[in-house]
Scaffold this active site. Structure first.
Site, short mmCIF file in Angstrom:
data_model
loop_
_atom_site.label_atom_id
_atom_site.label_comp_id
_atom_site.label_asym_id
_atom_site.label_seq_id
_atom_site.Cartn_x
_atom_site.Cartn_y
_atom_site.Cartn_z
N PHE A 76 -12.40 -4.45 -1.13
CA PHE A 76 -11.94 -3.30 -0.51
C PHE A 76 -11.57 -2.45 -1.81
O PHE A 76 -10.98 -2.67 -2.77
CB PHE A 76 -10.28 -3.19 -0.12
CG PHE A 76 -9.68 -1.80 0.23
CD1 PHE A 76 -10.12 -1.31 1.50
CD2 PHE A 76 -9.14 -1.11 -0.47
CE1 PHE A 76 -9.63 -0.05 2.05
CE2 PHE A 76 -8.45 0.04 -0.25
CZ PHE A 76 -8.73 0.48 1.00
N ASP A 123 -12.11 -3.59 -10.77
CA ASP A 123 -11.34 -2.68 -9.92
C ASP A 123 -9.88 -3.13 -10.05
O ASP A 123 -9.64 -4.22 -9.15
CB ASP A 123 -11.70 -2.50 -8.38
CG ASP A 123 -10.78 -1.67 -7.60
OD1 ASP A 123 -9.55 -1.46 -8.14
OD2 ASP A 123 -11.30 -1.37 -6.42
N LYS A 133 -2.82 3.48 -8.47
CA LYS A 133 -1.65 2.89 -7.94
C LYS A 133 -0.31 3.13 -9.07
O LYS A 133 0.11 4.12 -9.25
CB LYS A 133 -2.00 1.59 -7.09
CG LYS A 133 -2.62 2.01 -6.04
CD LYS A 133 -2.55 0.70 -5.25
CE LYS A 133 -3.37 0.90 -3.95
NZ LYS A 133 -4.58 0.24 -3.43
C1 LIG Z 1 -5.42 0.82 -3.00
C2 LIG Z 1 -6.99 0.32 -3.53
C3 LIG Z 1 -8.04 1.37 -3.80
C4 LIG Z 1 -8.20 2.84 -3.28
O1 LIG Z 1 -7.28 3.59 -3.77
P1 LIG Z 1 -6.62 4.84 -3.09
O2 LIG Z 1 -5.46 5.60 -3.86
O3 LIG Z 1 -6.25 4.42 -1.75
O4 LIG Z 1 -8.00 5.74 -2.94
C5 LIG Z 1 -9.40 0.81 -4.29
N1 LIG Z 1 -9.36 -0.52 -4.75
C6 LIG Z 1 -8.15 -1.22 -4.55
C7 LIG Z 1 -8.31 -2.77 -5.05
C8 LIG Z 1 -6.97 -1.06 -3.84
O5 LIG Z 1 -6.10 -1.71 -3.81
#
Ligand SMILES: *Cc1c(COP(=O)(O)O)cnc(C)c1O
Length: 425
Positions: A144, A231, A273
């Protein structure tokens, strides 16, 4: 449970006027403080989602809110057409904090991922000399990384992807935690620019790889001149009991002198985040100058990226992580949570297992993916004062704010176990 308001009014308004792109638990929240949330009827809950780990510092952290309020009164947005007096200071702070030479500020996580993809590709063409439009990026099944058209192109989730084509090309999927598959793809494809991964797959259901997977992946990337792109939007900033999940078992916060054997330094680091403590959309990509400097003026950017509010807030949010030792707390209380839950699970027919790292954990419910058992457990948890949400049909993620205390955690474990008991056959 008190019910002063007709919940349905709030929920019906959203349903009547909003896009139906989420399926929220039926709770209407109006206030938050630390680990707690309150609904419109004044009922109090433990937050065990933390806005997908954006609220690691706890809801409405007074230091972060104060900075936000102060900066809102002074200057909110200049765009990058001009300099502002917060950006440089934040850039110095965040690069030193994570031990990289450069940062590129964006707003949402998905924008961070898009930025990393662009950087990896341009590096691939200009430094690795990949032929034009041939660059490939390796990704993992069940990843994701966000919701943009490019990012969903390499999702393996049908719902995220189907009917949103044509999909972007240039991505090769391999199984998560499969070092042999990675080597096979790298051997066969001289045009790979990067390997993009989540060090722990959060949305997929909190899958943690073998302890040495990321180290081995880094070594392979190095061997084949490929960028390792981490990520850490969900796993980073203390969540997994180290500052970054790629730090593995080292709690050096990424920049200790000893740099234990388990520490892996990605070539590109994506944060989002919790970098703002959940107060404001802030994301960032960090890397060294040899990669970042492939981007020249006019080639990338964002109107809001690097705005003074974001810079002030993110600096304070990171400082709170350090000052309150939240990484260490996540590590200690995560171990406690898994141990106590495991004790129950040994005797349980409802729960198959618990997995996770730090305070990013999930339990697997003994039922098929399509069942609504996990959803029903979450409804019952809500009625007992704890908010969590299934990531998949049969997996429930538990990720409280990292400011949670040992006593609060124990109270939550009691709530969770008591609810699970009512689902035992
Ligand atoms: C939440 C998340 C995203 C996307 O972040 P947004 O601020 O919702 O665009 C990308 N990668 C990971 C691992 C995430 O948990």
């Amino acid at each position: 449970m008190k019910t002063l308001f007709n919940y349905n009014n709030f929920i019906e308004l959203e349903h009547r006027y909003g896009a139906h792109d989420y399926h929220p638990l039926p709770v209407v929240l109006e206030r938050g403080e630390g680990v707690y949330l309150w609904d419109v009827d004044g009922n109090k809950y433990f937050d065990f989602l933390s806005a997908y780990s954006a609220v690691n510092q706890g809801h409405c952290h007074p230091r972060i809110v104060k900075i936000l309020q102060n900066q809102a009164n002074i200057l909110t947005l200049t765009s990058r057409a001009f300099h502002n007096n917060k950006l440089g200071d934040y850039m110095k702070y965040v690069t030193e904090y994570f031990d990289f030479e450069r940062v590129l500020p964006m707003n949402t996580g998905a924008e961070g991922v898009e930025t990393a993809i662009k950087l990896a590709r341009k590096w691939g063409y200009t430094k690795k000399k990949i032929p034009q439009n041939k660059a490939q990026i390796i990704v993992c099944y069940n990843n994701f990384h966000g919701r943009t058209t490019t990012i969903i192109s390499f999702s393996s989730d049908k719902g995220s992807k189907d009917n949103f084509g044509p999909h972007a090309t240039g991505f090769i999927s391999i199984p998560f935690d499969d070092i042999e598959a990675l080597e096979v793809v790298l051997e066969r494809n001289p045009n790979v620019a990067g390997f993009l991964l989540e060090p722990v797959q959060g949305e997929a259901g909190v899958y943690t790889p073998e302890p040495d997977f990321i180290q081995k992946a880094k070594a392979l990337c190095h061997k084949y001149n490929v960028l390792l792109i981490a990520d850490e939007i969900q796993t980073g900033i203390g969540r997994t009991g180290s500052l970054l999940a790629v730090c593995g078992s080292c709690d050096c916060s990424g920049h200790c002198e000893k740099k234990e054997a388990t520490y892996v330094r990605p070539d590109l680091l994506i944060l989002g985040k919790a970098i703002s403590g959940g107060t404001y959309p802030v994301s960032a990509v960090l890397c060294d100058a040899n990669i970042m400097d492939v981007i020249q003026p006019g080639q990338h950017g964002s109107t809001f990226g690097g705005n003074p509010m974001a810079c002030a807030v993110a600096k304070e949010a990171l400082e709170v992580i350090r000052d309150e030792k939240l990484t260490q707390n996540a590590r200690l209380l995560g171990n406690r949570f898994r141990a106590k839950m495991q004790h129950y699970i040994n005797e349980s027919d409802v729960v198959l297992s618990i997995r996770g790292r730090g305070l990013l954990n999930a339990i697997v419910i003994n039922d098929i993916e399509e069942s609504d058992t996990a959803w029903n457990i979450c409804l019952k948890l809500k009625d007992c004062g704890l908010l969590a949400k299934p990531t998949h049909g049969n997996i429930i993620r538990f990720a409280p704010p990292l400011v949670i205390t040992e006593d609060q955690l124990d109270e939550c474990i009691t709530i969770i176990i008591n609810v699970l008991k009512t689902f035992e056959p």
